[in-house]
Design an enzyme around this catalytic site. Structure first.
Site, short mmCIF file in Angstrom:
data_model
loop_
_atom_site.label_atom_id
_atom_site.label_comp_id
_atom_site.label_asym_id
_atom_site.label_seq_id
_atom_site.Cartn_x
_atom_site.Cartn_y
_atom_site.Cartn_z
N GLU A 1 30.11 34.01 43.00
CA GLU A 1 29.47 32.71 42.78
C GLU A 1 28.33 32.33 43.72
O GLU A 1 28.40 31.31 44.42
CB GLU A 1 30.54 31.61 42.74
CG GLU A 1 31.49 31.84 41.58
CD GLU A 1 32.41 30.67 41.29
OE1 GLU A 1 32.45 29.70 42.07
OE2 GLU A 1 33.09 30.74 40.25
N GLU B 1 35.91 35.22 35.87
CA GLU B 1 36.71 34.02 36.13
C GLU B 1 36.66 33.14 34.91
O GLU B 1 35.58 32.80 34.41
CB GLU B 1 36.20 33.22 37.34
CG GLU B 1 36.65 33.76 38.67
CD GLU B 1 36.36 32.80 39.84
OE1 GLU B 1 36.29 31.57 39.60
OE2 GLU B 1 36.20 33.30 40.96
#
Ligand SMILES: *[C@@H]1O[C@H](CO)[C@@H](O)[C@H](O)[C@H]1NC(C)=O
Ligand SMILES: *[C@@H]1O[C@H](CO)[C@@H](O)[C@H](O)[C@H]1NC(C)=O
Ligand SMILES: *[C@@H]1O[C@H](CO)[C@@H](O)[C@H](O)[C@H]1NC(C)=O
Ligand SMILES: *[C@@H]1O[C@H](CO)[C@@H](O)[C@H](O)[C@H]1NC(C)=O
Length: 422
Positions: free
Chosen positions: A243, A354
């Protein structure tokens, strides 16, 4: 978009912490930034800080305790093959994505979105961690997931700081790497693919890699060491970074190119490598934010793009943050369909590493629809990896942690059983 696991933990527990209770029950929240509930734990439990946003009452005798306690704390966790069969339609073509699996989190606990990770805040999902015998059994979880759910990939988040024991640019700490490697070897022993995920948001202690923070050389050094260690393991997947956000995507892509070159030159010549974009790796913005174009230009040393895979994330709640247990979208029209079109026309592939939601009817509906779409478009989507099992307590609403029963069998969360299991 905020996709902060620390915030997730806080938001997840804020609603369920009984303000009336003087003492928090075992496994309940007992502290953390913004938390205003009880900070004392019931007799026999102690408040343990997991990160700055979240502290949890754990049995004083151990971090994670008996399967009995864990089993009774889980509420809606019935693994039902009947429900699975009726709720999740089979892929309409082919046999679905090549990969299905789950994150085995814990070595990343305490990592914040600014790239700060407290080494001693790690909460490894290794039963015998540091000489103890009461940590979460991540290896047992993976064995269960492979055997009972048909999973064949696990993502193993770890803080950069943990691997070098807090010293930027250092040689990997043999002790800490040894522990992480136990999880990696436990994963490989199941026959699954294993993603090494550096869970640092493109940062080290607030500084962005190659953009004012750590140098590219320091980050490359980390990956050279890891790639050297795992060069001969064909099922290791190099998950370059978790991320990235608020980075210059052009500059970041140049950093990722250096890492790809270093991994290949270290002898890991053919394994999968992740290309993580900015905006928290959002599957919905990778085209518009320039990530697809910038990362798409990255090549192997031989000029090919073989096994360089776009690595995306996506949650399904109203603010797209993954902080709510109610889901409102399957992300198909807004994210996965346009991305599939782009991938097809550019002859590339992506993996979703995710995704998840609460064990609620809305998430059961939308997550199953999202996964079904990926399965139907397996020509461009290699697979999906749920968030998250490992060290998350089953009481955490986005937990996909299975609960081990007295007879040694495991019970999955509803969402895993309904949407993710094969
Ligand atoms: C790091 O984590 C340990 C163990 O949870 C805690 O005692 C310590 O206060 C933390 N340090 C910081 C700077 O947050
Ligand atoms: C990691 O660093 C800390 C403090 O800097 C030190 O106390 C500890 O012994 C180190 N751990 C290992 C495994 O080297
Ligand atoms: C990103 O960095 C490049 C140089 O690598 C620069 O040309 C560009 O203007 C930067 N973009 C933004 C939005 O700052
Ligand atoms: C698989 O089937 C779905 C639904 O019928 C369709 O939309 C999709 O394009 C198909 N995918 C491939 C790769 O053929």
């Amino acid at each position: 978009m905020i996709n902060n696991k620390a915030a997730l933990l806080f938001a997840a527990y804020a609603g369920v912490s009984g303000v009336a209770a003087q003492q928090q029950t075992t496994w309940g929240q007992c502290g953390g930034q913004g938390y205003s509930g009880p900070t004392n734990c019931v007799s026999g439990a102690a408040c343990s800080t997991i990160n700055s946003y979240y502290a949890q009452c754990v049995p004083a005798t151990g971090i994670i305790t008996s399967t009995t306690t864990r089993a009774t704390s889980a509420t809606s966790t019935l693994k039902s093959t009947t429900a699975s069969a009726s709720t999740t339609p089979p892929p309409s073509n082919g046999s679905g994505t090549q990969f299905a699996g789950i994150n085995i989190a814990g070595f990343d606990f305490s990592c914040s979105t600014d790239g700060t990770c407290n080494v001693s805040g790690a909460y490894p999902p290794l039963k015998n961690y540091d000489g103890a015998n009461n940590y979460p059994d991540g290896v047992g979880q993976m064995q269960h997931f492979v055997k009972d759910d048909g999973f064949n990939i696990f993502r193993l988040p770890v803080g950069w700081q943990y691997l070098v024991n807090g010293t930027l640019g250092a040689t990997l700490n043999p002790t800490n790497l040894g522990y992480y490697d136990q999880l990696v070897q436990g994963c490989l022993a199941t026959g699954a693919y294993c993603i090494i995920d550096i869970h640092n948001y493109a940062r080290w202690n607030t500084g962005i890699i190659g953009q004012g923070g750590p140098t590219n050389a320091q980050f490359v050094n980390l990956w050279t060491q890891l790639a050297t260690k795992y060069a001969s393991e064909s099922k290791i997947w190099f998950g370059v970074m978790n991320e990235p956000h608020d980075v210059n995507i052009t500059t970041w892509a140049a950093t990722v190119q250096l890492v790809v070159t270093a991994i290949r030159n270290a002898g890991a010549t053919s394994q999968y490598i992740s290309l993580p974009g900015t905006d928290w790796q959002s599957a919905g913005s990778i085209i518009s934010d320039g990530g697809a174009a910038a990362l798409g230009a990255i090549t192997n040393p031989d000029g090919s793009k073989t096994n360089l895979i776009f690595d995306v994330h996506k949650y399904l709640d109203s603010d797209n943050s993954g902080t709510n247990s109610i889901c409102v979208t399957d992300n198909v029209a807004s994210a996965f369909a346009p991305l599939a079109t782009w991938l097809r026309s550019n002859n590339r592939k992506a993996i979703l590493t995710e995704t998840g939601g609460g064990n609620t009817p809305s998430c059961e509906q939308y997550l199953c629809q999202q996964i079904q779409y990926l399965n139907q478009n397996a020509d461009v989507y290699l697979g999906y990896v749920g968030w998250a099992a490992g060290s998350f307590d089953p009481g955490y609403p986005l937990a996909e942690t299975p609960v081990q029963n007295a007879d040694g069998s495991w019970t999955d969360s509803a969402l895993v059983a309904l949407c993710l299991a094969r």
